[in-house]
Design an enzyme around this catalytic site. Structure first.
Site, mmCIF file in Angstrom:
data_model
loop_
_atom_site.group_PDB
_atom_site.id
_atom_site.type_symbol
_atom_site.label_atom_id
_atom_site.label_comp_id
_atom_site.label_asym_id
_atom_site.label_seq_id
_atom_site.Cartn_x
_atom_site.Cartn_y
_atom_site.Cartn_z
ATOM 1 N N THR A 123 0.655 -0.809 0.095
ATOM 2 C CA THR A 123 0.056 0.108 0.130
ATOM 3 C C THR A 123 0.925 1.570 -0.197
ATOM 4 O OG1 THR A 123 -2.290 -1.594 1.430
ATOM 5 C CG2 THR A 123 -1.883 1.101 0.668
ATOM 6 N N LYS A 201 -3.939 -10.305 6.929
ATOM 7 C CA LYS A 201 -4.406 -11.583 6.018
ATOM 8 C C LYS A 201 -3.084 -12.149 5.884
ATOM 9 C CE LYS A 201 -7.044 -12.735 2.730
ATOM 10 N NZ LYS A 201 -7.428 -13.702 2.600
ATOM 11 N N ASN A 205 -3.936 -16.645 7.185
ATOM 12 C CA ASN A 205 -4.442 -17.418 6.496
ATOM 13 C C ASN A 205 -2.774 -19.507 6.753
ATOM 14 O OD1 ASN A 205 -6.299 -17.227 5.193
ATOM 15 N ND2 ASN A 205 -5.483 -16.800 2.928
ATOM 16 N N GLY A 252 -5.786 -27.257 -0.122
ATOM 17 C CA GLY A 252 -5.690 -27.155 -1.427
ATOM 18 C C GLY A 252 -6.591 -25.918 -1.193
ATOM 19 N N CYS A 255 -6.047 -20.392 -1.364
ATOM 20 C CA CYS A 255 -4.954 -18.686 -0.388
ATOM 21 C C CYS A 255 -4.154 -19.761 0.685
ATOM 22 C CB CYS A 255 -6.545 -18.219 0.531
ATOM 23 S SG CYS A 255 -8.210 -17.443 -0.764
ATOM 24 N N LYS A 317 -11.859 -28.879 -1.235
ATOM 25 C CA LYS A 317 -12.612 -28.990 0.621
ATOM 26 C C LYS A 317 -14.151 -29.873 0.321
ATOM 27 C CE LYS A 317 -14.730 -24.558 1.213
ATOM 28 N NZ LYS A 317 -13.880 -22.849 2.138
HETATM 29 N N1 SAJ Z 1 -8.590 -28.035 5.704
HETATM 30 C C1 SAJ Z 1 -8.241 -29.199 6.361
HETATM 31 N N2 SAJ Z 1 -8.359 -29.589 7.877
HETATM 32 C C2 SAJ Z 1 -9.645 -28.529 8.264
HETATM 33 C C3 SAJ Z 1 -9.494 -27.052 8.107
HETATM 34 C C4 SAJ Z 1 -9.047 -27.509 6.780
HETATM 35 O O1 SAJ Z 1 -6.919 -30.071 6.116
HETATM 36 O O2 SAJ Z 1 -9.125 -28.893 9.738
HETATM 37 C C5 SAJ Z 1 -8.032 -28.454 4.103
HETATM 38 C C6 SAJ Z 1 -9.256 -28.346 3.309
HETATM 39 O O3 SAJ Z 1 -9.674 -29.154 2.531
HETATM 40 C C7 SAJ Z 1 -9.149 -26.970 2.123
HETATM 41 C C8 SAJ Z 1 -7.984 -25.895 2.623
HETATM 42 O O4 SAJ Z 1 -6.978 -26.321 3.862
HETATM 43 O O5 SAJ Z 1 -7.829 -28.001 0.932
HETATM 44 C C9 SAJ Z 1 -8.497 -24.653 3.066
HETATM 45 O O6 SAJ Z 1 -9.902 -24.922 3.505
HETATM 46 P P1 SAJ Z 1 -10.102 -23.900 3.821
HETATM 47 O O7 SAJ Z 1 -11.691 -24.055 4.369
HETATM 48 O O8 SAJ Z 1 -9.677 -23.949 5.395
HETATM 49 O O9 SAJ Z 1 -9.972 -22.257 4.056
HETATM 50 P P2 SAJ Z 1 -10.663 -21.480 2.158
HETATM 51 O O10 SAJ Z 1 -9.090 -22.006 1.631
HETATM 52 O O11 SAJ Z 1 -11.689 -21.935 1.830
HETATM 53 O O12 SAJ Z 1 -10.815 -19.867 2.867
HETATM 54 C C10 SAJ Z 1 -9.678 -19.458 3.291
HETATM 55 C C11 SAJ Z 1 -9.923 -19.037 4.465
HETATM 56 N N3 SAJ Z 1 -8.798 -18.471 5.701
HETATM 57 C C12 SAJ Z 1 -9.253 -18.939 6.834
HETATM 58 O O13 SAJ Z 1 -10.011 -19.854 7.346
HETATM 59 C C13 SAJ Z 1 -8.134 -18.404 7.558
HETATM 60 C C14 SAJ Z 1 -10.825 -17.392 3.992
HETATM 61 O O14 SAJ Z 1 -11.602 -16.742 5.400
HETATM 62 C C15 SAJ Z 1 -9.897 -17.039 3.682
HETATM 63 O O15 SAJ Z 1 -10.947 -15.737 3.223
HETATM 64 C C16 SAJ Z 1 -9.505 -17.107 2.344
HETATM 65 O O16 SAJ Z 1 -8.993 -18.733 2.812
HETATM 66 C C17 SAJ Z 1 -9.152 -16.130 1.275
HETATM 67 O O17 SAJ Z 1 -9.658 -16.008 0.216
HETATM 68 O O18 SAJ Z 1 -8.185 -16.316 1.876
#
Ligand code: SAJ
Length: 401
Positions: A123, A201, A205, A252, A255, A317
C-alpha cells in the site's frame, strides 16, 4: 457513492455485487472481455452458491455494470490477483497496473483501497506511485488496505457479517475507508495501519496452514503407530485449551496454500514454522498418493488381478464444486500415472462433468470398487454404509465416527 472495482474475480465480483445491492453505484472492471460480457448478461463466471441471483438483481436495476475500462468514481478498489513469479515470489505487477489505470481519474476527496492479498508495504508502494504521478493530490486523497476474509461457499453471508481489518496510510484514510465499508458490512470494522492490515491477512491464512499441518503430521504419526487419528484428535480436543484441526489429503484452494509463501519469501530466516507447514501439507498429498499406489500393488500381488479403485472426491474441500488447487485432483492424477493398469473410477458428486476426468456416480463407484480412497469428506460419502469387504483408505475422515 460510486465505486470502481478493478478486478471481477473470486473476491472482486462478489464484493462489487454486494456493494451494489447495498446502494453503491458500481462499475466493475476486468481485462477479460468474456468476464465483462458474462457479468453484464447476469451470468456468474465464478462458482459461488446464491450469488448469480443477486448479480441478476443488481444488473437489472442498473446498480452494477461491468466494463473494460475504469470510470471516474468516488472510491477505487483494487481486487486483482497477486500471483507468484519464479519460486514463490509474490508478483504485484497486476496491483501496480490496476493502480496506474485509475491514477489519471483520481480527484481530491477520493478513496483508494487495495483488497488484493499483498506483501507487506504494498500500500505504501502504491501511495508513492500515485503521488509520483499526481503530486498535487498529496494529503487530498485517502488510501487504505482492507483484506477480505470470506470463506468460498459462504461468501454472501460472510461479506456482510465478518469483521474486517482496515488499515489506512493515515488515521483519516482509515476513517474514510470505514465509511465506505459501512455501506454493506455489518461486522465490526477494526482500525489499524496499512502494514498491519497487510500482515494480518497473511498471518490469518498462515495460522490456519500451520494448524492443519499439525493435524496432518499427527495423521502420519498415528498411521505408523496404528492409532485412529480422528479418535485421537476428538479426545485431545476435550481438553479445555486444545483445539486441533482435521487432517486431510493436503491443503488446497487459492489462499491457505498460497499466502504463507508471501511471508516466507519476505522473511525467509524468521518464517521457520510457516515454511515447514507448507512442506508438511504438500508432503501429505504425496504420501496419500504413495499409500494408494502401494495398496493397489499389494492387492495385485495377493489377488492376482488388477483392482478397481474408486477415487472419491476431486474438490479442494468438502461440499463444494471448486476444483482449483485441489490436492484430491493432484493425488488422483498421480495415482492414474503410477498405477495406470488398475481400473480407476473417479468421483465428484458436486460436478456434472469434467473435461479431463471421466466421472462415475459415487454409489456405483463405491459398489464396484475393491479399493475405496476417500479424498474429500463430502456429505454424500458419509451416507455410504461402511463395507468390510472393501479396502478403505479414508484420508478425509468420512468414517471418523
Ligand atoms: N483443511 C484441512 N483441515 C481442516 C480445515 C481445512 O485439511 O481442518 C483444508 C481444506 O480441505 C482445504 C484447505 O484446508 O483443502 C483450505 O480450506 P479452508 O476451508 O480452511 O479455507 P479456504 O481456502 O476455503 O478459505 C480461507 C479462509 N481463511 C481462514 O480460514 C483463515 C477464508 O476465511 C479466507 O478468506 C480465504 O482463505 C482467502 O480468500 O484468503
Amino acid at each position: 457513492m460510486k465505486a470502481c472495482f478493478m478486478g471481477l474475480g473470486y473476491i472482486g465480483l462478489p464484493t462489487a455485487i454486494i456493494a451494489a445491492k447495498h446502494g453503491i453505484e458500481v462499475v466493475g472492471v476486468d481485462v477479460n472481455p468474456e468476464v465483462v460480457e458474462k457479468t453484464n448478461a447476469g451470468k456468474l463466471h465464478i462458482i459461488e452458491p446464491g450469488m448469480e441471483e443477486v448479480l441478476q438483481e443488481v444488473i437489472k436495476d442498473g446498480r452494477l455494470k461491468a466494463s473494460g475500462t475504469p470510470e471516474v468514481s468516488d472510491a477505487y478498489l483494487i481486487v486483482v490477483p497477486t500471483p507468484f513469479k519464479g519460486n514463490h515470489d509474490p508478483d504485484i505487477s497486476y496491483v501496480e497496473a490496476a493502480t496506474r489505470a485509475v491514477v489519471p481519474l483520481l480527484k481530491a476527496g477520493d478513496l483508494f483501497i487495495i483488497e488484493s492479498t499483498s506483501p507487506v508495504g504494498t500500500t505504501e508502494k502504491m501511495t508513492q506511485l500515485i503521488f509520483g504521478e499526481r503530486p498535487e493530490l498529496k494529503e487530498k486523497i485517502f488510501i487504505a488496505y482492507c483484506p477480505e476474509r470470506v470463506l468460498p461457499g459462504n461468501v454472501i453471508y460472510e461479506l456482510v457479517n465478518n469483521d474486517r481489518v482496515i488499515g489506512g496510510i493515515t488515521p483519516e484514510s482509515t476513517d474514510k475507508a470505514i465509511e465506505f465499508y459501512s455501506y454493506f458490512v455489518k461486522g465490526i470494522l477494526h482500525k489499524t495501519n496499512s502494514k498491519t492490515a497487510e500482515m494480518c491477512k497473511l498471518v490469518e491464512n498462515s495460522s490456519r496452514d500451520v494448524q492443519i499441518a499439525f493435524a496432518n503430521e499427527l495423521s502420519l504419526i498415528c498411521d505408523k503407530a496404528g492409532i485412529n487419528v480422528w479418535e485421537l484428535i476428538s479426545l485431545a480436543n476435550k481438553h479445555p485449551r486444545v483445539n486441533i484441526l482435521l487432517p486431510g489429503c493436503g491443503v488446497g484452494g487459492h489462499c491457505i496454500a498460497v499466502d504463507p509463501y508471501f511471508l516466507a519469501a519476505e522473511f525467509p530466516i524468521e518464517s521457520q514454522i510457516i515454511s515447514k507447514a507448507r512442506e508438511i501439507n504438500n508432503y501429505k498429498s504425496f504420501w496419500c498418493a504413495e499409500k494408494t499406489v502401494n495398496e493397489i500393488m499389494r492387492f495385485e500381488l495377493e489377488n492376482h488381478r488388477k483392482p478397481t479403485v474408486a477415487m472419491m472426491g476431486l474438490a479442494f474441500k468438502p461440499n463444494i464444486d471448486d476444483l482449483r488447487e485441489s490436492p484430491a485432483k493432484y493425488i488422483t492424477t498421480k495415482v492414474m500415472q503410477r498405477a495406470n493398469s488398475a481400473h480407476i473410477l473417479i468421483v465428484e458428486p458436486n460436478v456434472e462433468e469434467h473435461n479431463v476426468f471421466k466421472l462415475t456416480n459415487y454409489q456405483e463407484a463405491y459398489d464396484k470398487a475393491d479399493i475405496v480412497v476417500f479424498l474429500v469428506a463430502h456429505n454424500q460419502f458419509k451416507e455410504l454404509p461402511y463395507r468390510k469387504d472393501k479396502i478403505i483408505l479414508d484420508f478425509a475422515g468420512v468414517y471418523k465416527k
